[in-house]
Design an enzyme around this catalytic site. Structure first.
Site, PDB file in Angstrom:
ATOM      1  N   THR A  18      64.226  70.121  50.234  1.00 21.17           N
ATOM      2  CA  THR A  18      64.215  69.443  51.178  1.00 21.17           C
ATOM      3  C   THR A  18      62.647  68.966  50.978  1.00 21.17           C
ATOM      4  O   THR A  18      61.964  69.874  50.854  1.00 21.17           O
ATOM      5  CB  THR A  18      64.732  69.460  52.930  1.00 21.17           C
ATOM      6  N   SER A 113      63.010  61.155  61.360  1.00 26.23           N
ATOM      7  CA  SER A 113      63.446  59.905  60.817  1.00 26.23           C
ATOM      8  C   SER A 113      64.909  59.374  61.572  1.00 26.23           C
ATOM      9  O   SER A 113      64.663  59.398  63.008  1.00 26.23           O
ATOM     10  CB  SER A 113      64.364  59.886  58.996  1.00 26.23           C
ATOM     11  N   HIS A 114      66.142  59.699  60.951  1.00 27.74           N
ATOM     12  CA  HIS A 114      67.076  58.839  62.195  1.00 27.74           C
ATOM     13  C   HIS A 114      67.437  59.657  62.772  1.00 27.74           C
ATOM     14  O   HIS A 114      68.679  59.043  64.007  1.00 27.74           O
ATOM     15  CB  HIS A 114      68.069  58.415  60.900  1.00 27.74           C
ATOM     16  N   ASP A 277      65.356  52.157  60.832  1.00 23.57           N
ATOM     17  CA  ASP A 277      65.435  53.327  61.722  1.00 23.57           C
ATOM     18  C   ASP A 277      64.157  53.674  62.375  1.00 23.57           C
ATOM     19  O   ASP A 277      62.816  53.696  62.518  1.00 23.57           O
ATOM     20  CB  ASP A 277      66.106  54.657  60.211  1.00 23.57           C
ATOM     21  N   ASP A 279      61.642  56.036  61.500  1.00 24.41           N
ATOM     22  CA  ASP A 279      60.723  56.336  60.739  1.00 24.41           C
ATOM     23  C   ASP A 279      60.184  54.744  60.311  1.00 24.41           C
ATOM     24  O   ASP A 279      59.030  54.738  59.887  1.00 24.41           O
ATOM     25  CB  ASP A 279      60.128  56.762  60.435  1.00 24.41           C
ATOM     26  N   ASP A 281      62.285  53.958  57.572  1.00 26.70           N
ATOM     27  CA  ASP A 281      61.845  53.249  56.164  1.00 26.70           C
ATOM     28  C   ASP A 281      63.672  52.861  55.667  1.00 26.70           C
ATOM     29  O   ASP A 281      63.671  52.676  55.241  1.00 26.70           O
ATOM     30  CB  ASP A 281      61.789  55.302  55.662  1.00 26.70           C
ATOM     31  N   ARG A 282      64.336  52.640  56.882  1.00 26.20           N
ATOM     32  CA  ARG A 282      66.139  52.319  56.345  1.00 26.20           C
ATOM     33  C   ARG A 282      66.370  51.046  56.954  1.00 26.20           C
ATOM     34  O   ARG A 282      64.789  50.026  57.768  1.00 26.20           O
ATOM     35  CB  ARG A 282      66.925  53.326  57.000  1.00 26.20           C
ATOM     36  N   THR A 344      70.072  62.401  45.135  1.00 26.41           N
ATOM     37  CA  THR A 344      69.705  61.678  46.940  1.00 26.41           C
ATOM     38  C   THR A 344      68.667  62.715  46.929  1.00 26.41           C
ATOM     39  O   THR A 344      68.126  63.274  47.293  1.00 26.41           O
ATOM     40  CB  THR A 344      70.845  62.272  47.624  1.00 26.41           C
ATOM     41  N   GLU A 363      69.622  54.014  48.146  1.00 27.72           N
ATOM     42  CA  GLU A 363      69.954  55.142  48.179  1.00 27.72           C
ATOM     43  C   GLU A 363      71.156  54.031  49.316  1.00 27.72           C
ATOM     44  O   GLU A 363      71.003  53.138  49.995  1.00 27.72           O
ATOM     45  CB  GLU A 363      69.161  55.600  48.879  1.00 27.72           C
ATOM     46  N   SER A 365      72.402  55.205  51.548  1.00 25.71           N
ATOM     47  CA  SER A 365      71.654  55.815  53.425  1.00 25.71           C
ATOM     48  C   SER A 365      71.469  54.538  53.287  1.00 25.71           C
ATOM     49  O   SER A 365      70.535  55.398  54.505  1.00 25.71           O
ATOM     50  CB  SER A 365      71.430  56.983  53.077  1.00 25.71           C
ATOM     51  N   LYS A 376      60.874  54.553  51.092  1.00 28.00           N
ATOM     52  CA  LYS A 376      62.043  53.220  50.818  1.00 28.00           C
ATOM     53  C   LYS A 376      61.665  52.808  51.919  1.00 28.00           C
ATOM     54  O   LYS A 376      60.380  53.147  53.121  1.00 28.00           O
ATOM     55  CB  LYS A 376      63.447  53.658  51.324  1.00 28.00           C
ATOM     56  N   ARG A 496      79.527  64.657  52.942  1.00 27.62           N
ATOM     57  CA  ARG A 496      79.529  63.394  53.021  1.00 27.62           C
ATOM     58  C   ARG A 496      80.246  62.803  51.836  1.00 27.62           C
ATOM     59  O   ARG A 496      80.244  63.786  50.719  1.00 27.62           O
ATOM     60  CB  ARG A 496      77.838  63.267  52.715  1.00 27.62           C
TER      61      ARG A 496
HETATM   62  C1  VG1 Z   1      70.117  61.765  54.222  1.00 30.46           C
HETATM   63  C2  VG1 Z   1      70.586  60.717  53.218  1.00 30.46           C
HETATM   64  C3  VG1 Z   1      69.249  60.039  51.982  1.00 30.46           C
HETATM   65  C4  VG1 Z   1      68.130  59.828  52.651  1.00 30.46           C
HETATM   66  C5  VG1 Z   1      67.899  61.245  53.176  1.00 30.46           C
HETATM   67  C6  VG1 Z   1      66.352  61.137  54.327  1.00 30.46           C
HETATM   68  O1  VG1 Z   1      69.636  62.565  53.272  1.00 30.46           O
HETATM   69  O2  VG1 Z   1      71.521  61.058  52.996  1.00 30.46           O
HETATM   70  O3  VG1 Z   1      69.917  59.516  51.186  1.00 30.46           O
HETATM   71  O4  VG1 Z   1      66.888  59.755  51.706  1.00 30.46           O
HETATM   72  O5  VG1 Z   1      68.911  61.019  54.664  1.00 30.46           O
HETATM   73  O6  VG1 Z   1      66.153  59.741  54.806  1.00 30.46           O
HETATM   74  P1  VG1 Z   1      70.982  63.806  53.645  1.00 30.46           P
HETATM   75  O7  VG1 Z   1      70.975  65.244  52.975  1.00 30.46           O
HETATM   76  O8  VG1 Z   1      71.482  64.301  54.905  1.00 30.46           O
HETATM   77  O9  VG1 Z   1      72.414  63.101  52.739  1.00 30.46           O
HETATM   78  V1  VG1 Z   1      65.331  59.056  56.079  1.00 30.46           V
HETATM   79  O10 VG1 Z   1      65.510  58.388  56.796  1.00 30.46           O
HETATM   80  O11 VG1 Z   1      65.628  60.576  57.094  1.00 30.46           O
HETATM   81  O12 VG1 Z   1      63.442  59.133  55.782  1.00 30.46           O
HETATM   82 CO    CO Z   2      63.650  57.265  57.884  1.00 34.35          CO
END
Ligand code: VG1
Ligand code: CO
Length: 543
Positions: A18, A113-114, A277, A279, A281-282, A344, A363, A365, A376, A496
């Site tokens: 990660t 992030s989210h 989101d 931070d 980026d989404r 991913t 992506e 997501s 992103k 997922r």
């Molecule tokens: C999730 C999403 C992935 C994205 C990652 C970080 O990861 O599926 O597409 O790149 O979050 O996004 P996972 O391993 O939980 O499926 V963010 O906006 O947290 O920087």
């Molecule tokens: Co994010």
């Protein structure tokens, strides 16, 4: 001010593979925990003596305290310069841009992030490399190794640095430069997109709502959308960043951005809706009465990006994460563009972007972006859409319908099963992996399995390998189910399940996605025995 070396013990660091560390905020706030991780980052990147770093975060609970600790440790470790967003705020794409534009030795981004924020919620920290992108595994493996053996950290004992006003402050030998978090990012956007055309669009009465979800993009959206582009005041909702994001999940999807979705589906819907989101980026894109899936948004942008000045010469290529739908592949094939499928996680796009193999990445997501930064970028996607709409002068729904008529429609949905006991999730995946070879030819819910495989990826640029990045079941006719476990959760395991079906019959392009996907959903459940292993009758979150 005194430099001290504090004895410490190894910590449970990030999971290998990660790109950063996400934990409960309480864990980060525990004795020496943050310090240990920061020292492990510094050690893992070969020390920071004489180096410059960008530092900022999404403003969640503990952001401000953590930045002061990081600054004291950067000073204690001999760093020369820290460029910090005012009040410790930087969206992830803005941090990526600062790292690149100021030519620093990378940066530290504070965000989960989210994931929700607050003392009982989540916190995160990651190191981005000098190209502005998330660190590749070669780097994160070294950081992880240090967390396992660390025995001391270095920190300068000092007062807090005032981060509320722009300018320079020395902290021991470290120069701390506080900068406007929005200004240079807004300039970059103005270079890429036709702000004149978007201003003209708003001047005709075009209406929009942008939901900043009480997260970091509030100040960015207010400056760019309302101030520079002339969108009506009130266009930005929930624009004040809060340490707990107002108690919600700052995840821009129909589930968490419910108020915006209801508005967009109701009688008083504006022309365009979007959200970002925690931070920044989404992105989520919604038209009046129509939600645009992130996979479709990527495909639409691939087909239309040339309408924006920054992309008028066309795209060098496109890239998507493997579970993202094949909609963008169809555009790439029609336009003769190369198209890459990566595991991913944004870090896998970095080598392709650096080498010029791809201009546009995305992506499923809700992450979309280009080679303008190495993350992103939520607002970038929103501005790209606005630019396209300003040129096309049609609605989001008309634009998507025309796209589906030209390229076909990849119906798509992701089903998440959250907080599943880790052993059960692992058992589901292991069981399915072992049965892969037996699946081809078998029929589930009327769908015949064509291929069943584990996704392993070899980076075409640097040759690095990423194995076991998901299990992919392809059916005759092009439908697909993909299974993987989340790497970003902080509780239990999240399964997922990514579901997709291609439709090219022009009479069947406007179905509800869950209905169109019903056979694939049924087949996926049967193949992976989802109900049996999760004990659930359905997913927790459908996007
Ligand atoms: C999730 C999403 C992935 C994205 C990652 C970080 O990861 O599926 O597409 O790149 O979050 O996004 P996972 O391993 O939980 O499926 V963010 O906006 O947290 O920087
Ligand atoms: Co994010």
């Amino acid at each position: 001010m005194e430099l001290i070396t504090v004895p410490t013990q190894p910590i449970e660091g990030q999971k290998p593979g990660t790109s950063g560390l996400r934990k409960k905020t309480r864990v980060f706030m525990g004795p020496h925990y943050l310090e240990n991780y920061v020292q492990s980052i510094f050690d893992g990147i070969g020390g920071v003596v004489g180096k410059s770093l960008v530092i900022g975060g999404d403003g969640r609970y503990f952001n401000d305290r953590a930045i002061q600790v990081i600054l004291r440790m950067a000073a204690g470790n001999g760093a020369a310069k820290a460029i910090v967003g005012r009040d410790g705020i930087l969206s992830t794409p803005a941090a990526s841009h600062l790292i690149r534009s100021r030519g620093t030795d990378g940066g530290l981004i504070l965000s989960a992030s989210h994931n929700p924020g607050g003392p009982e919620a989540d916190f995160g920290l990651k190191y981005n490399t000098p190209n502005g992108g998330p660190a590749p595994e070669s780097v994160t493996d070294r950081i992880y190794a240090r967390t396992q053996e660390i025995d001391s950290y270095r920190i300068l004992e000092s007062q807090d640095v005032d981060l509320s006003a722009d300018g320079m402050t020395p902290l021991g030998g470290l120069q701390v430069e506080v900068v406007d978090p929005v200004a240079s990012y807004a300039e970059l956007m103005a270079e890429l997109f036709d702000f004149e055309a978007i201003r003209a669009l708003f001047a005709t009465g075009f209406t929009m709502r942008f939901d900043a979800m009480h997260a970091v993009t509030g100040p960015y959206a207010l400056e760019i959308l309302e101030k520079r582009l002339g969108a009506a005041s009130g266009t930005v909702m929930n624009g004040t960043p809060l340490p707990d994001f107002g108690g919600g999940h700052p995840d821009p999807n129909p589930v968490w951005a419910k108020d915006l979705m209801e508005l967009m589906m109701g009688p008083d819907a504006p022309d365009f809706g979007a959200a970002s989101d925690g931070d920044g980026d989404r992105n989520m894109i919604v038209g009046r009465g129509l939600y645009v899936s992130p996979s479709d948004s990527l495909a639409l942008i691939a087909a239309q990006a040339h309408l924006a000045p920054g992309y008028s010469k066309g795209l060098a290529g496109v890239a998507r994460s493997m579970p993202t739908s094949g909609a963008v592949d169809r555009v790439a094939a029609a336009r003769g563009l190369s198209c890459h499928a990566t595991p991913t996680g944004w870090k896998f796009f970095g080598t392709l972007l650096d080498a010029g193999h791809a201009t546009l990445c995305g992506e499923e997501s809700a992450g979309t972006g280009s080679d303008h930064v190495r993350e992103k970028d939520g607002l970038w996607a929103v501005l790209m859409w606005l630019n396209i709409l300003a040129v096309k002068e049609i609605s989001v729904a008309e634009l998507m319908e025309a796209h589906w008529h030209e390229f076909g429609r990849n119906y798509y949905s992701r089903h998440d099963y959250e907080d599943v006991p880790a052993e059960r999730a692992a058992a589901l995946m292991d069981g399915l992996r072992q049965r892969l070879t037996t699946l081809p030819g078998q029929v589930f819910e009327g769908l015949t399995v064509k291929q069943a495989e584990q996704f392993d990826y070899e980076d075409p640029v640097d040759g690095s390998l990423a194995k076991n990045q998901g299990l992919v079941i392809t059916f005759d006719g092009g439908s697909r189910a993909v299974f993987r476990l989340s790497g970003t959760g902080t509780e239990g395991a999240t399964l997922r399940v990514y579901l997709e079906r291609l439709e090219t019959n022009s009479d069947s392009l406007l179905l509800d996605a869950q209905i169109a996907l019903a056979p694939v959903i049924g087949a996926a459940d049967e193949i992976a025995e989802i109900s049996r292993w999760t004990g659930r009758s359905g997913p927790d979150v459908i996007t």
